[in-house]
Design a protein around this motif. Structure first.
Motif, PDB file in Angstrom:
ATOM      1  N   TYR A  25       0.833  -1.204   0.000  1.00 30.35           N
ATOM      2  CA  TYR A  25       0.000   0.000   0.000  1.00 30.35           C
ATOM      3  C   TYR A  25       0.867   1.253   0.000  1.00 30.35           C
ATOM      4  CZ  TYR A  25      -3.686   3.095   1.937  1.00 30.35           C
ATOM      5  OH  TYR A  25      -4.595   4.095   2.189  1.00 30.35           O
TER       6      TYR A  25
ATOM      7  N   PHE B  13     -12.530  -4.710  -6.038  1.00 32.47           N
ATOM      8  CA  PHE B  13     -11.364  -4.538  -6.899  1.00 32.47           C
ATOM      9  C   PHE B  13     -11.689  -4.860  -8.353  1.00 32.47           C
ATOM     10  CE2 PHE B  13      -7.687  -3.353  -4.591  1.00 32.47           C
ATOM     11  CZ  PHE B  13      -7.977  -3.645  -3.282  1.00 32.47           C
TER      12      PHE B  13
ATOM     13  N   VAL C  78     -13.382   2.910   0.447  1.00 33.19           N
ATOM     14  CA  VAL C  78     -13.234   1.489   0.761  1.00 33.19           C
ATOM     15  C   VAL C  78     -11.763   1.103   0.832  1.00 33.19           C
ATOM     16  CG1 VAL C  78     -13.578  -0.829  -0.152  1.00 33.19           C
ATOM     17  CG2 VAL C  78     -15.456   0.803  -0.171  1.00 33.19           C
ATOM     18  N   ILE C  79     -11.018   1.438  -0.214  1.00 35.97           N
ATOM     19  CA  ILE C  79      -9.627   1.006  -0.266  1.00 35.97           C
ATOM     20  C   ILE C  79      -8.798   1.648   0.836  1.00 35.97           C
ATOM     21  CG2 ILE C  79      -7.524   1.015  -1.655  1.00 35.97           C
ATOM     22  CD1 ILE C  79      -9.247   0.877  -4.109  1.00 35.97           C
ATOM     23  N   ASN C  80      -8.933   2.968   1.007  1.00 38.73           N
ATOM     24  CA  ASN C  80      -8.124   3.638   2.018  1.00 38.73           C
ATOM     25  C   ASN C  80      -8.504   3.217   3.424  1.00 38.73           C
ATOM     26  OD1 ASN C  80      -6.249   5.001   0.592  1.00 38.73           O
ATOM     27  ND2 ASN C  80      -7.311   6.959   0.581  1.00 38.73           N
ATOM     28  N   VAL C  82      -9.760   0.119   4.338  1.00 38.09           N
ATOM     29  CA  VAL C  82      -9.240  -1.231   4.536  1.00 38.09           C
ATOM     30  C   VAL C  82      -7.722  -1.200   4.748  1.00 38.09           C
ATOM     31  CG1 VAL C  82      -8.818  -3.419   3.367  1.00 38.09           C
ATOM     32  CG2 VAL C  82     -11.087  -2.393   3.306  1.00 38.09           C
ATOM     33  N   PHE C  83      -7.047  -0.564   3.810  1.00 35.79           N
ATOM     34  CA  PHE C  83      -5.588  -0.545   3.917  1.00 35.79           C
ATOM     35  C   PHE C  83      -5.112   0.339   5.059  1.00 35.79           C
ATOM     36  CE2 PHE C  83      -3.617  -3.067   0.746  1.00 35.79           C
ATOM     37  CZ  PHE C  83      -4.578  -3.260  -0.235  1.00 35.79           C
ATOM     38  N   GLY C  84      -5.865   1.374   5.369  1.00 33.08           N
ATOM     39  CA  GLY C  84      -5.491   2.231   6.480  1.00 33.08           C
ATOM     40  C   GLY C  84      -5.514   1.457   7.788  1.00 33.08           C
ATOM     41  N   LEU C 158      -4.847   9.513   1.338  1.00 26.56           N
ATOM     42  CA  LEU C 158      -4.270   8.441   2.144  1.00 26.56           C
ATOM     43  C   LEU C 158      -4.101   8.785   3.611  1.00 26.56           C
ATOM     44  CD1 LEU C 158      -1.565   6.078   0.894  1.00 26.56           C
ATOM     45  CD2 LEU C 158      -1.359   6.970   3.193  1.00 26.56           C
TER      46      LEU C 158
END
Lengths: 279, 343, 279
Positions: A25, B13, C78-80, C82-84, C158
């Motif tokens: 990431y 995704f 969603v992505i930030n 989850v990865f956060g 981010l």
């Protein structure tokens, strides 16, 4: 704090997954791109990079950027703290409405901010025309830059200080008052130390925002080299013409500066939090 | 529970990467991607493209889908160079197209097309406030004290380069007429005196028109077609064509690499031919662009008078020389900026 | 006795006057600085009447741009998020070399000017770029297409989630997890029932900021998208196009929609924050 048992029990594949996902990431989104521009900037060698950064125009742009950012932060700290204070400690009509509207600058696209400020403070407007007659040029000059920067960073300080003020225990202040301390002393000795970390946070965020701000500044600043051209607009100009290296070089240098400032302020926060806990 | 979340994440995704390619072409449809600069947007969007769609449908029975982008000429050129798969580049400056040829995106000699590869023309003009209160007639009037000048930043605006070229070239042309030789110092001083009066340098030509309309400045240096477009839209803009000014020529070129990849060459070539046809040229003229087609130019003679001392980029030595001598890091413009700081 | 009573009264009046002046100053300043530009936007959007306003908003390019912005924002959140969370857990619970470095660079996107950010990703993911060449070979378009825009937006947003969660996790996380684990909960159960709830306020705030920033992102997306009408124009790019086309009503009407949307999200956050105070 020693938790060998818990940590040991975590050492299986899942841990590695978490770590590799994190690296993926951060690596893909931050490390790689920044490495890319750094390397691109250094392509002509360190010497040429230096030369590009140290052109008179670039130096002026950097100076102007830091100066306007600094002024804005000072103003923001004063007004932001005052606003937070008023919102937390006092009651007045429409307080809740105003509290809700504090975040408005975050909601407005920066381009629109720039255009609106020009329309409001430009020579055609009432306010702008009036100020012009007094000899003050707002738009297309330095006050306009500070104005735009203030607008887009306004919520930072307020929202950082508010929660701290809210959670403050009023006992100490009451005690000090009964012992005869003036409001000012109370403020200086009790309130200020408590909210300094929050103020610093707000200040740091405002500052780094100001350094990179582009959308609104591009519209309101006038963009005259050596007069009203800030770093972000200068970089954009160089990127758009054939001076990619120069633009990237300056960006990387600025990035590095902002990063150092952020790290420094982070450390300061951590230190003052520890300091406070000891008390 | 856990499995459900993992599946959900994967779904997200997948969705993401599919959405980008979702646009499906119906059979029998062809897509043309146009990368243009900002100024001709109205002309293309409202007249030329709809007319071509009908023309092509009538001719081949195939319907055409257009994907259009209209951003600053330099930015567009850079975008195409760094991966924007435009089939056609319609830009403001010849050198913005040349850049694409230099990196191999264009493999044919685009200048050998009809009209040297150009699609529209214009001239640099001076717009002033209604009634001409400061009595502006030519470039020298812009050097007077108290006259506030607007034009965009040559670093970010291709149009501004035309503006600077116009002033500098006018200096050369005027001195040529009076003294018989091109006096570079005279041109330098002329440009410097005008730049001294510049109040705001916006990012683009359009932005400087907006700034002017917002009440800033006494005078706006811009291209004739911008002024004519605003007048067409109902704004009362007054202007003068200076005696000595530059002829702006805007290129159009097919981008071979992308066209070969998309396999739409017949439609693309037909579109470029169509753009250069009499009908389209008339449409452009109606939007304030000087046509490259001589026949149509004659029809619109009154709207587009020819200035006495008109010159073109060749008079200044061509774009390569201009890029170096005037806009280079040691060039005329950079020197002027520096000198003005120390005044 | 009477005299000291009077003195107390005078001091109280002075204090009240001081307080009133402060409140008035803050409110007036807020009104002029923050609210007036917003009124200006509203006035400009409705300048030509309600039907023109609606027509501008329902034009196909306009609707497409809103949908695109919505899509990118959702994906970014969603992505930030989850990865956060993954990143935060890794940083707080694991020890590895370079941990401080990783923590520091999370703030980096704040220091990068958006135009430079966009440029970075063109450099990295363009067909000739470091990573881009591989994608190009596979026929996948990153820049001047949706994936590139998403990546650019991920970059600029981010820090928001990460910054909110990391300090909270640091302060609260470990003890409760320890207990849960000792009591026999599995890793996943611990995560869902203990870890996540402990950070829920920070998370909510971070998500809110992410949404607001993502909606308003301009510079980076402008560079990375190519601004292809009805294909890669987000709402902010659409506004920019409208300005360039002299369609001020179109520009400002879209701006109002964005501002209202962001504002609703931000005020929801305010309400959540107040709930937190109640909890």
């Amino acid at each position: 704090m020693n938790k060998p048992g818990f940590l040991k029990s975590l050492s299986w594949g899942g841990d590695l997954t978490l770590r590799s996902l994190s690296f993926f990431y951060v690596g893909l989104l931050i490390i790689l791109p920044i490495a890319a521009i750094t390397l691109e900037a250094l392509r002509g060698g360190l010497g040429s990079l230096w030369r590009n950064i140290l052109t008179p125009q670039a130096i002026y742009a950097i100076k102007l950027t830091f100066l306007t950012a600094f002024f804005m932060v000072v103003l923001n700290v004063i007004t932001g703290t005052a606003t937070a204070w008023v919102l937390v400690r006092y009651r007045f009509p429409l307080k809740n409405l105003m509290n809700a509207l504090i975040d408005l600058p975050f909601a407005i696209p920066t381009v629109v901010t720039g255009i609106m400020l020009v329309a409001l403070y430009g020579p055609k407007s009432i306010l702008g025309g009036f100020l012009n007659k007094q000899g003050i040029e707002v738009v297309f000059d330095k006050p306009g830059i500070i104005l735009a920067l203030m607008y887009v960073s306004f919520p930072f300080v307020v929202r950082a200080v508010q929660p701290v003020l809210q959670e403050m225990d009023l006992d100490m202040e009451e005690a000090a008052k009964t012992l005869g301390a003036s409001s000012f002393t109370i403020f200086r000795r009790i309130v200020v130390p408590t909210i300094i970390p929050a103020i610093l946070t707000g200040a740091a965020l405002s500052f780094s925002r100001a350094i990179g701000e582009f959308g609104s500044i591009a519209i309101i600043s006038g963009n005259i080299p050596f007069k009203t051209q800030v770093a972000s607009v200068y970089i954009y100009g160089e990127l758009e013409s054939y001076n990619q290296q120069g633009a990237l070089g300056l960006s990387v240098a600025l990035l590095f500066c902002s990063f150092l400032i952020l790290v420094f302020l982070n450390r300061l926060q951590v230190w003052s939090r520890k300091h406070e806990q000891i008390q | 529970m856990k499995k459900m979340w993992i599946i959900l994440c994967i779904l997200v995704f997948v969705l993401i990467f599919c959405k980008g390619e979702k646009v499906t072409e119906e059979s029998g449809e062809v897509t043309i991607t146009l990368g243009a600069y900002t100024v001709p947007k109205e002309a293309y969007e409202k007249e030329v493209i709809p007319a071509f769609k009908k023309f092509w449908l009538d001719k081949t029975g195939q319907s055409v889908r257009f994907e259009e982008s209209y951003i600053a000429s330099g930015a567009q050129s850079r975008a195409i160079a760094s991966g924007f798969e435009a089939d056609i580049a319609a830009l403001s400056l010849e050198q913005d197209v040349e850049r694409l040829r230099d990196i191999g995106l264009i493999t044919h000699d685009w200048k050998s097309r009809k009209y040297n590869g150009f699609v529209t023309r214009s001239v640099v003009v001076i717009a002033y406030r209604v009634g001409n209160p400061k009595n502006i007639r030519n470039w020298q009037d812009l050097t007077r004290e108290g006259v506030e000048v607007l034009y965009p930043n040559p670093k970010t605006s291709g149009g501004a380069m035309w503006d600077v070229n116009a002033i500098y070239g006018a200096g050369l042309k005027l001195s040529l007429g009076e003294k018989g030789i091109q006096d570079k110092d005279f041109a330098f001083q002329l440009l410097k005196s005008v730049q001294r009066n510049v109040k705001v340098m916006d990012r683009s030509g359009r932005a400087s028109v907006t700034t002017f309309e917002n009440g800033i400045g006494d005078v706006l240096i811009t291209y004739e077609n911008e002024v004519l477009l605003r007048r067409k839209e109902g704004r009362n803009m007054e202007y003068v064509i200076p005696e000595a000014t530059i002829l702006i020529e805007n290129p159009i070129a097919v981008i071979d690499q992308n066209v070969d990849k998309h396999g739409n060459r017949p439609a693309v070539e037909a579109f470029v031919d169509y753009v250069l046809s009499v009908d389209s040229q008339r449409n452009f003229a109606r939007y304030g662009f000087r046509p490259v087609n001589a026949e149509v130019a004659a029809e619109f003679q009154e709207q587009f008078p020819t200035p006495m001392l008109l010159f073109d980029i060749a008079f200044l030595g061509g774009w390569d020389r201009v890029q170096n001598e005037i806009f280079g890091t040691e060039g005329v413009w950079a020197k002027i900026i520096e000198e003005l700081v120390y005044e | 006795m009477n005299r000291s009573n009077e003195m107390v009264k005078v001091i109280r009046q002075q204090r009240r006057l001081g307080k009133n002046i402060l409140v008035a100053a803050v409110v007036i300043w807020f009104f002029f600085m923050i609210l007036m530009p917003v009124f200006g936007i509203i006035r400009e959007a409705f300048r030509e009447g309600l039907d023109v306003f609606i027509a501008a908003l329902t034009a196909p390019e306009s609707i497409h741009s809103f949908v695109l912005t919505l899509w990118i924002t959702m994906a970014t959140v969603v992505i930030n998020t989850v990865f956060g969370i993954i990143l935060a857990i890794t940083l707080v619970k694991q020890r590895f070399r370079g941990k401080l470095f990783v923590e520091g660079i999370v703030d980096l996107p704040f220091a990068v000017s958006p135009v430079v950010a966009g440029f970075m990703f063109i450099l990295l993911f363009g067909p000739r770029g470091w990573l881009g060449s591989w994608f190009e070979a596979g026929g996948i378009k990153i820049v001047y297409a949706l994936p590139g825009m998403l990546i650019a937006t991920l970059f600029v947003t981010l820090p928001f989630v990460a910054r909110e969660i990391i300090p909270v996790l640091k302060e609260f996380g470990l003890q409760q997890e320890e207990s849960a684990y000792v009591l026999g909960a599995s890793k996943w159960q611990t995560f869902w029932k203990v870890t996540l709830p402990s950070v829920k306020w920070g998370l909510a705030y971070g998500i809110t900021l992410t949404i607001a920033r993502s909606i308003g992102e301009f510079g980076a997306v402008l560079v990375v998208s190519g601004s292809i009408i009805n294909k890669t124009q987000t709402a902010t790019l659409h506004i920019h196009q409208q300005f360039t086309d002299y369609n001020y009503v179109g520009a400002f009407s879209a701006a109002i929609i964005l501002a209202v949307a962001s504002f609703i999200i931000l005020t929801t956050m305010q309400r959540i924050y107040r709930q937190k105070g109640v909890d």
